[in-house]
Write an enzyme that holds these catalytic residues in place. Structure first.
Site, mmCIF file in Angstrom:
data_model
loop_
_atom_site.group_PDB
_atom_site.id
_atom_site.type_symbol
_atom_site.label_atom_id
_atom_site.label_comp_id
_atom_site.label_asym_id
_atom_site.label_seq_id
_atom_site.Cartn_x
_atom_site.Cartn_y
_atom_site.Cartn_z
ATOM 1 N N LYS A 1 -21.089 6.118 -4.566
ATOM 2 C CA LYS A 1 -22.273 6.002 -5.088
ATOM 3 C C LYS A 1 -23.127 6.515 -5.944
ATOM 4 O O LYS A 1 -23.292 7.319 -6.508
ATOM 5 C CB LYS A 1 -22.859 6.468 -3.468
ATOM 6 C CG LYS A 1 -23.507 5.712 -2.709
ATOM 7 C CD LYS A 1 -23.942 6.604 -1.603
ATOM 8 C CE LYS A 1 -24.967 5.716 -0.671
ATOM 9 N NZ LYS A 1 -25.626 6.460 0.599
HETATM 10 C C1 E4P Z 1 -28.109 4.910 2.340
HETATM 11 O O1 E4P Z 1 -26.809 3.775 1.783
HETATM 12 C C2 E4P Z 1 -28.772 4.986 2.246
HETATM 13 O O2 E4P Z 1 -28.795 7.019 1.937
HETATM 14 C C3 E4P Z 1 -30.119 5.135 3.294
HETATM 15 O O3 E4P Z 1 -29.697 3.911 3.540
HETATM 16 C C4 E4P Z 1 -31.517 5.957 2.922
HETATM 17 O O4 E4P Z 1 -32.052 5.750 4.504
HETATM 18 P P1 E4P Z 1 -33.122 6.035 3.999
HETATM 19 O O5 E4P Z 1 -34.476 5.617 3.612
HETATM 20 O O6 E4P Z 1 -34.034 6.260 5.993
HETATM 21 O O7 E4P Z 1 -33.131 7.713 3.854
#
Ligand code: E4P
Length: 218
Positions: free
Chosen positions: A84
């Site tokens: 990521k």
């Molecule tokens: C996914 O890749 C993200 O890390 C995640 O969906 C973030 O979600 P949040 O906004 O609930 O922290």
């Protein structure tokens, strides 16, 4: 639309995989911290041993060279690991370079259609628009997913769109209707998707009636 679990909780991942509907996992530093686990590598390897699909692990350094070097190490943890990278200018360069090396990138923290367009041009395997966080600031998060899907369709990009930052079951319905390739969801949302009070009431009634019939036949 496929479903990934957005968690670093091993038991929840096992459960989702047992249900047969989870084909990947996304993690981030916050989710790992929530589990009180310090060794990110161990957590990610454990997840890879449970789910047979992409497992996203986030780069947690800044600067192009450091990000690339950490991304290469993370990618070497397991063949299913996807790295990521944030949708920043440095992240764009890192994504282009890693993609050319054959390392799969999930461009994360995407909040605009332009960021998603650049992610695709840079060769990202996935892009993650954060639906819930846009809703939180009074913008329509799912409209972004729709807009990315419309743009990608015009150009046949290979980048897959992960509807991320999903907060409730209606987000899942909307993501599927928007044509998202994947929704990555917290475990509680997965439970909410299958649960319905009328199913529970109907099931309890069927079982009670059947016990009566069964009793008469004994
Ligand atoms: C996914 O890749 C993200 O890390 C995640 O969906 C973030 O979600 P949040 O906004 O609930 O922290």
């Amino acid at each position: 639309m496929r479903l990934f679990l957005d968690t670093a909780n091993i038991e929840r991942i096992r459960q989702g995989v047992r249900w047969g509907v989870v084909s990947g996992v996304t993690t981030n530093p916050t989710l790992v911290a929530q589990e009180g686990r310090k060794d990110y590598q161990l957590v990610v390897k454990e997840i890879c041993s449970i789910v047979d699909g992409p497992v996203s692990a986030e780069v947690v350094v800044e600067g192009v060279d450091d990000m690339i070097s950490q991304a290469r190490s993370i990618a070497a943890w397991h063949p299913n690991v996807v790295v990521k990278i944030p949708a920043t200018p440095d992240g764009l360069e890192v994504t282009s370079r890693l993609s050319r090396e054959g390392i799969r990138v999930n461009m994360t923290l995407c909040f605009s259609a332009n960021q998603a367009l650049l992610a695709a041009l840079a060769g990202a395997a996935f892009v993650s628009p954060f639906v819930g966080r846009l809703d939180d600031i009074g913008q329509d998060g799912m409209a972004l997913v729709k807009s990315i899907m419309d743009t990608y369709k015009e150009y046949d990009f290979d980048t897959e769109v992960i509807a991320a930052s999903i907060r409730h079951p209606m987000h899942c319905v909307a993501a599927a209707q928007a044509g998202a390739d994947i929704a990555t969801i917290p475990f509680n949302v997965l439970e909410q998707m299958i649960k319905h009070p009328m199913t529970d009431a109907g099931n309890a009634r069927f079982l009670a009636d059947w016990h009566r019939v069964d009793g008469q036949n004994k």
